[in-house]
Scaffold this motif. Structure first.
Motif, short mmCIF file in Angstrom:
data_model
loop_
_atom_site.label_atom_id
_atom_site.label_comp_id
_atom_site.label_asym_id
_atom_site.label_seq_id
_atom_site.Cartn_x
_atom_site.Cartn_y
_atom_site.Cartn_z
N ILE A 65 0.84 -1.20 0.00
CA ILE A 65 0.00 0.00 0.00
C ILE A 65 0.87 1.25 0.00
CG2 ILE A 65 -1.70 1.33 1.32
CD1 ILE A 65 -2.75 -1.45 2.36
N ALA A 66 1.95 1.22 0.76
CA ALA A 66 2.86 2.38 0.83
C ALA A 66 3.69 2.55 -0.43
CB ALA A 66 3.77 2.23 2.05
N GLY A 67 3.69 1.55 -1.31
CA GLY A 67 4.45 1.65 -2.55
C GLY A 67 5.91 1.31 -2.40
N LYS A 68 6.23 0.52 -1.39
CA LYS A 68 7.63 0.15 -1.14
C LYS A 68 8.05 -1.05 -1.97
CE LYS A 68 7.68 1.89 3.56
NZ LYS A 68 7.83 1.54 4.98
N GLY A 69 8.92 -0.82 -2.93
CA GLY A 69 9.54 -1.90 -3.68
C GLY A 69 8.75 -2.48 -4.82
N LEU A 70 7.43 -2.41 -4.76
CA LEU A 70 6.61 -3.08 -5.76
C LEU A 70 5.34 -2.28 -5.99
CD1 LEU A 70 6.69 -5.84 -7.31
CD2 LEU A 70 5.32 -6.77 -5.46
N ARG A 71 4.96 -2.16 -7.24
CA ARG A 71 3.70 -1.51 -7.61
C ARG A 71 2.78 -2.60 -8.15
NH1 ARG A 71 3.02 2.58 -12.65
NH2 ARG A 71 0.85 3.14 -12.28
N LEU A 72 1.56 -2.65 -7.63
CA LEU A 72 0.57 -3.64 -8.07
C LEU A 72 -0.64 -2.91 -8.64
CD1 LEU A 72 -0.78 -6.45 -8.24
CD2 LEU A 72 -1.40 -6.19 -5.82
N ARG A 73 -1.05 -3.36 -9.82
CA ARG A 73 -2.26 -2.84 -10.46
C ARG A 73 -3.09 -4.02 -10.91
NH1 ARG A 73 1.91 0.55 -13.27
NH2 ARG A 73 1.89 -1.23 -14.61
N TRP A 74 -4.40 -3.85 -10.90
CA TRP A 74 -5.30 -4.88 -11.41
C TRP A 74 -6.60 -4.23 -11.85
CZ3 TRP A 74 -4.77 -4.08 -6.14
CH2 TRP A 74 -5.93 -3.90 -5.41
N TYR A 75 -7.38 -4.98 -12.59
CA TYR A 75 -8.70 -4.50 -13.00
C TYR A 75 -9.56 -5.71 -13.34
CZ TYR A 75 -6.52 -4.95 -17.66
OH TYR A 75 -5.84 -5.40 -18.77
N PRO A 76 -10.88 -5.52 -13.23
CA PRO A 76 -11.78 -6.65 -13.51
C PRO A 76 -11.96 -6.88 -15.00
CG PRO A 76 -13.06 -4.71 -12.94
CD PRO A 76 -11.61 -4.34 -12.77
N GLN A 77 -12.14 -8.14 -15.35
CA GLN A 77 -12.55 -8.52 -16.70
C GLN A 77 -13.88 -9.27 -16.67
OE1 GLN A 77 -9.02 -10.67 -18.06
NE2 GLN A 77 -8.60 -8.99 -19.47
N ARG A 78 -14.15 -9.90 -15.55
CA ARG A 78 -15.40 -10.65 -15.37
C ARG A 78 -15.92 -10.41 -13.96
NH1 ARG A 78 -14.89 -11.39 -20.17
NH2 ARG A 78 -14.78 -13.33 -21.28
N VAL A 79 -17.21 -10.23 -13.85
CA VAL A 79 -17.89 -10.14 -12.56
C VAL A 79 -19.19 -10.92 -12.69
CG1 VAL A 79 -19.06 -8.62 -10.91
CG2 VAL A 79 -16.95 -7.86 -12.01
N THR A 80 -19.48 -11.74 -11.69
CA THR A 80 -20.72 -12.51 -11.66
C THR A 80 -21.34 -12.38 -10.28
OG1 THR A 80 -19.82 -14.11 -13.23
CG2 THR A 80 -21.75 -14.79 -11.98
N VAL A 81 -22.60 -11.96 -10.23
CA VAL A 81 -23.33 -11.91 -8.97
C VAL A 81 -24.14 -13.19 -8.87
CG1 VAL A 81 -25.16 -10.73 -7.69
CG2 VAL A 81 -23.40 -9.40 -8.86
N ALA A 82 -24.08 -13.82 -7.69
CA ALA A 82 -24.82 -15.06 -7.47
C ALA A 82 -26.32 -14.78 -7.39
CB ALA A 82 -24.35 -15.72 -6.17
N GLY A 83 -27.09 -15.83 -7.57
CA GLY A 83 -28.54 -15.72 -7.56
C GLY A 83 -29.12 -15.11 -6.30
N VAL A 84 -28.42 -15.26 -5.18
CA VAL A 84 -28.92 -14.70 -3.93
C VAL A 84 -28.74 -13.18 -3.87
CG1 VAL A 84 -28.65 -16.82 -2.60
CG2 VAL A 84 -26.76 -15.23 -2.73
N GLY A 85 -27.89 -12.62 -4.74
CA GLY A 85 -27.76 -11.18 -4.87
C GLY A 85 -26.84 -10.49 -3.88
#
Length: 156
Positions: A65-85
């Motif tokens: 989180i502080a950005g020490k040594g490594l930068r991590l990025r991500w983003y969604p490509q798929r999202v599924t909501v279950a039937g229960v919501g």
């Protein structure tokens, strides 16, 4: 690659939360990061000893989180909501970049998978998180990762 998903309004709400979660990390905002994590969450869910609970997860991720040594990025490509919501699954690529200019490999790429739960207050929070271990990636793969990011949810 598979055809682009067509997501419901609820799935798009989780999509937006996923992007916000990634943004909290990118902006080095520990409080915002923790707010995305369910109090009873388990990260590294597929490992023999996952990290359990919001505080322990925030502590484990503090350097990232502080950005020490490594930068991590991500983003969604798929999202599924279950039937229960009130349960959703999201997945997408994750790119790790070593901050030291001489580090080799400079980039690593993997895949994350998260399970989200909509709490009684109506807010989606990450309950389980894990992923595929990253492998070394080329600069071209890192650029492809960047080009693949989309803020807009692919709505039905």
């Amino acid at each position: 690659m598979d055809a682009a998903p067509q997501l419901s309004a609820e799935e798009c709400a989780v999509w937006a939360r996923e992007l916000g979660f990634a943004r909290a990390l990118a902006e080095h905002d520990a409080a915002a990061f923790a707010a995305f994590v369910h109090p009873q969450a388990a990260f590294g869910a597929g490992r023999p000893q996952p990290t359990r609970g919001r505080e322990a997860i925030a502590a484990q991720w503090a350097d990232l989180i502080a950005g020490k040594g490594l930068r991590l990025r991500w983003y969604p490509q798929r999202v599924t909501v279950a039937g229960v919501g009130d349960v959703a699954w999201s997945t997408g690529p994750a790119l790790y970049q070593r901050i030291d200019p001489g580090a080799q490999p400079r980039y690593l790429i993997g895949q994350y998978q998260s399970v989200w739960r909509r709490d009684a207050d109506g807010v989606w929070r990450v309950l389980f998180d894990d992923g595929i271990a990253p492998r070394p990636a080329t600069e071209a793969e890192a650029m492809a990762f960047e080009r693949g990011r989309r803020e807009d949810c692919p709505r039905r």
